[in-house]
Design a protein around this motif. Structure first.
Motif, PDB file in Angstrom:
ATOM      1  N   ARG A   1      41.342 -61.337   4.984  1.00  0.00           N
ATOM      2  CA  ARG A   1      42.323 -61.949   5.890  1.00  0.00           C
ATOM      3  C   ARG A   1      43.246 -62.903   5.137  1.00  0.00           C
ATOM      4  O   ARG A   1      44.450 -62.933   5.378  1.00  0.00           O
ATOM      5  CB  ARG A   1      41.621 -62.675   7.026  1.00  0.00           C
ATOM      6  N   ARG A   2      42.672 -63.689   4.225  1.00  0.00           N
ATOM      7  CA  ARG A   2      43.487 -64.652   3.469  1.00  0.00           C
ATOM      8  C   ARG A   2      44.498 -63.945   2.561  1.00  0.00           C
ATOM      9  O   ARG A   2      45.668 -64.302   2.538  1.00  0.00           O
ATOM     10  CB  ARG A   2      42.591 -65.563   2.627  1.00  0.00           C
ATOM     11  N   VAL A   3      44.043 -62.950   1.814  1.00  0.00           N
ATOM     12  CA  VAL A   3      44.936 -62.222   0.910  1.00  0.00           C
ATOM     13  C   VAL A   3      45.964 -61.444   1.717  1.00  0.00           C
ATOM     14  O   VAL A   3      47.164 -61.485   1.429  1.00  0.00           O
ATOM     15  CB  VAL A   3      44.144 -61.287  -0.027  1.00  0.00           C
ATOM     16  N   GLY A   4      45.506 -60.737   2.743  1.00  0.00           N
ATOM     17  CA  GLY A   4      46.425 -59.973   3.579  1.00  0.00           C
ATOM     18  C   GLY A   4      47.440 -60.860   4.263  1.00  0.00           C
ATOM     19  O   GLY A   4      48.630 -60.531   4.329  1.00  0.00           O
ATOM     20  N   GLY A   5      46.987 -61.999   4.770  1.00  0.00           N
ATOM     21  CA  GLY A   5      47.888 -62.935   5.431  1.00  0.00           C
ATOM     22  C   GLY A   5      48.936 -63.503   4.492  1.00  0.00           C
ATOM     23  O   GLY A   5      50.086 -63.724   4.876  1.00  0.00           O
ATOM     24  N   ALA A   6      48.559 -63.724   3.254  1.00  0.00           N
ATOM     25  CA  ALA A   6      49.497 -64.254   2.264  1.00  0.00           C
ATOM     26  C   ALA A   6      50.549 -63.221   1.890  1.00  0.00           C
ATOM     27  O   ALA A   6      51.706 -63.559   1.631  1.00  0.00           O
ATOM     28  CB  ALA A   6      48.743 -64.719   1.016  1.00  0.00           C
ATOM     29  N   ARG A   7      50.173 -61.964   1.853  1.00  0.00           N
ATOM     30  CA  ARG A   7      51.106 -60.895   1.466  1.00  0.00           C
ATOM     31  C   ARG A   7      51.949 -60.399   2.622  1.00  0.00           C
ATOM     32  O   ARG A   7      53.017 -59.829   2.426  1.00  0.00           O
ATOM     33  CB  ARG A   7      50.319 -59.712   0.898  1.00  0.00           C
TER      34      ARG A   7
ATOM     35  N   ARG B   1      48.003 -44.054  -1.927  1.00  0.00           N
ATOM     36  CA  ARG B   1      48.258 -42.752  -1.301  1.00  0.00           C
ATOM     37  C   ARG B   1      48.836 -42.851   0.105  1.00  0.00           C
ATOM     38  O   ARG B   1      49.210 -41.848   0.693  1.00  0.00           O
ATOM     39  CB  ARG B   1      46.968 -41.938  -1.267  1.00  0.00           C
ATOM     40  N   LEU B   2      48.895 -44.049   0.662  1.00  0.00           N
ATOM     41  CA  LEU B   2      49.466 -44.260   1.993  1.00  0.00           C
ATOM     42  C   LEU B   2      50.793 -44.994   1.852  1.00  0.00           C
ATOM     43  O   LEU B   2      50.973 -45.802   0.952  1.00  0.00           O
ATOM     44  CB  LEU B   2      48.515 -45.093   2.853  1.00  0.00           C
ATOM     45  N   THR B   3      51.711 -44.715   2.778  1.00  0.00           N
ATOM     46  CA  THR B   3      53.003 -45.382   2.784  1.00  0.00           C
ATOM     47  C   THR B   3      53.299 -45.848   4.200  1.00  0.00           C
ATOM     48  O   THR B   3      53.084 -45.108   5.159  1.00  0.00           O
ATOM     49  CB  THR B   3      54.121 -44.421   2.326  1.00  0.00           C
TER      50      THR B   3
ATOM     51  N   ASP C   1      32.403 -44.728  -4.193  1.00  0.00           N
ATOM     52  CA  ASP C   1      31.771 -44.133  -3.022  1.00  0.00           C
ATOM     53  C   ASP C   1      32.419 -44.596  -1.724  1.00  0.00           C
ATOM     54  O   ASP C   1      32.254 -43.962  -0.694  1.00  0.00           O
ATOM     55  CB  ASP C   1      30.284 -44.491  -2.959  1.00  0.00           C
ATOM     56  N   ALA C   2      33.139 -45.704  -1.749  1.00  0.00           N
ATOM     57  CA  ALA C   2      33.736 -46.269  -0.540  1.00  0.00           C
ATOM     58  C   ALA C   2      34.988 -45.483  -0.161  1.00  0.00           C
ATOM     59  O   ALA C   2      35.729 -45.016  -1.020  1.00  0.00           O
ATOM     60  CB  ALA C   2      34.097 -47.725  -0.769  1.00  0.00           C
ATOM     61  N   SER C   3      35.209 -45.357   1.138  1.00  0.00           N
ATOM     62  CA  SER C   3      36.432 -44.706   1.592  1.00  0.00           C
ATOM     63  C   SER C   3      37.077 -45.534   2.691  1.00  0.00           C
ATOM     64  O   SER C   3      36.405 -46.225   3.453  1.00  0.00           O
ATOM     65  CB  SER C   3      36.149 -43.287   2.088  1.00  0.00           C
ATOM     66  N   LEU C   4      38.397 -45.457   2.752  1.00  0.00           N
ATOM     67  CA  LEU C   4      39.160 -46.092   3.812  1.00  0.00           C
ATOM     68  C   LEU C   4      39.460 -45.007   4.836  1.00  0.00           C
ATOM     69  O   LEU C   4      40.012 -43.956   4.491  1.00  0.00           O
ATOM     70  CB  LEU C   4      40.459 -46.689   3.278  1.00  0.00           C
ATOM     71  N   THR C   5      39.073 -45.248   6.074  1.00  0.00           N
ATOM     72  CA  THR C   5      39.287 -44.270   7.137  1.00  0.00           C
ATOM     73  C   THR C   5      40.489 -44.688   7.966  1.00  0.00           C
ATOM     74  O   THR C   5      40.575 -45.829   8.419  1.00  0.00           O
ATOM     75  CB  THR C   5      38.045 -44.162   8.038  1.00  0.00           C
ATOM     76  N   VAL C   6      41.409 -43.743   8.141  1.00  0.00           N
ATOM     77  CA  VAL C   6      42.605 -43.960   8.946  1.00  0.00           C
ATOM     78  C   VAL C   6      42.591 -42.918  10.059  1.00  0.00           C
ATOM     79  O   VAL C   6      42.481 -41.715   9.790  1.00  0.00           O
ATOM     80  CB  VAL C   6      43.882 -43.803   8.089  1.00  0.00           C
ATOM     81  N   ARG C   7      42.671 -43.399  11.306  1.00  0.00           N
ATOM     82  CA  ARG C   7      42.677 -42.499  12.467  1.00  0.00           C
ATOM     83  C   ARG C   7      43.786 -42.912  13.416  1.00  0.00           C
ATOM     84  O   ARG C   7      44.092 -44.092  13.563  1.00  0.00           O
ATOM     85  CB  ARG C   7      41.354 -42.587  13.226  1.00  0.00           C
ATOM     86  N   GLY C   8      44.339 -41.925  14.088  1.00  0.00           N
ATOM     87  CA  GLY C   8      45.364 -42.220  15.082  1.00  0.00           C
ATOM     88  C   GLY C   8      46.010 -40.947  15.577  1.00  0.00           C
ATOM     89  O   GLY C   8      45.623 -39.845  15.202  1.00  0.00           O
TER      90      GLY C   8
ATOM     91  N   VAL D   1      43.656 -46.587  -2.561  1.00  0.00           N
ATOM     92  CA  VAL D   1      44.468 -47.354  -1.608  1.00  0.00           C
ATOM     93  C   VAL D   1      44.661 -48.745  -2.192  1.00  0.00           C
ATOM     94  O   VAL D   1      43.707 -49.490  -2.360  1.00  0.00           O
ATOM     95  CB  VAL D   1      43.782 -47.425  -0.228  1.00  0.00           C
ATOM     96  N   VAL D   2      45.892 -49.077  -2.488  1.00  0.00           N
ATOM     97  CA  VAL D   2      46.217 -50.359  -3.091  1.00  0.00           C
ATOM     98  C   VAL D   2      46.345 -51.416  -1.996  1.00  0.00           C
ATOM     99  O   VAL D   2      47.061 -51.212  -1.023  1.00  0.00           O
ATOM    100  CB  VAL D   2      47.536 -50.263  -3.894  1.00  0.00           C
TER     101      VAL D   2
END
Length: 122
Positions: free
Chosen positions: A10-16, A34-36, A80-87, A104-105
């Motif tokens: 939250r702190r890093v994301g909030g700062a960016r 890989r996401l835009t 081994d970790a993955s980011l899941t995007v659904r919608g 995913v950067v």
């Protein structure tokens, strides 16, 4: 450690987030590996499918921190970790993608953008 992870994200994301939101307001795109993202929503890998912010569920990271009571060989490693995007896309068709987290950067900033731009359809 488990409690510190979401706080740090939250702190890093909030700062960016302000700089990223400014780019989107200027009509530019923001790349997360890989996401835009653009002002309309999030483009899945290969740029063929747009998930509007209103139809996008919160991206989630599927990994747990190691449990020291089990052998180290059982721990989930970074790859081994993955980011899941659904919608749903603009036509309401559901889509999902599981992307290796290392591809995913700055996923924390992506989740922060989602939190600020996601407005569920009524």
């Amino acid at each position: 450690l488990r409690a510190a992870g979401p706080h740090a994200r939250r702190r890093v994301g909030g700062a960016r987030a302000p700089a990223l939101l400014a780019r989107l307001d200027e009509g530019r795109q923001v790349a997360f590996g890989r996401l835009t993202a653009d002002a309309r929503g999030l483009w899945l890998p290969r740029g063929r499918t747009l998930l509007p912010w209103s139809g996008l569920e919160e991206p989630t990271l599927a990994v747990d921190l190691p449990d020291p009571s089990v052998p180290r060989s059982w721990w989930a490693m970074r790859r081994d970790a993955s980011l899941t995007v659904r919608g749903a896309d603009e036509d309401g068709v559901p889509h999902s993608a599981d992307i290796p987290a290392w591809q995913v950067v700055n996923w924390g900033a992506l989740v922060t953008l989602w939190g600020r731009l996601h407005r569920p359809a009524e």
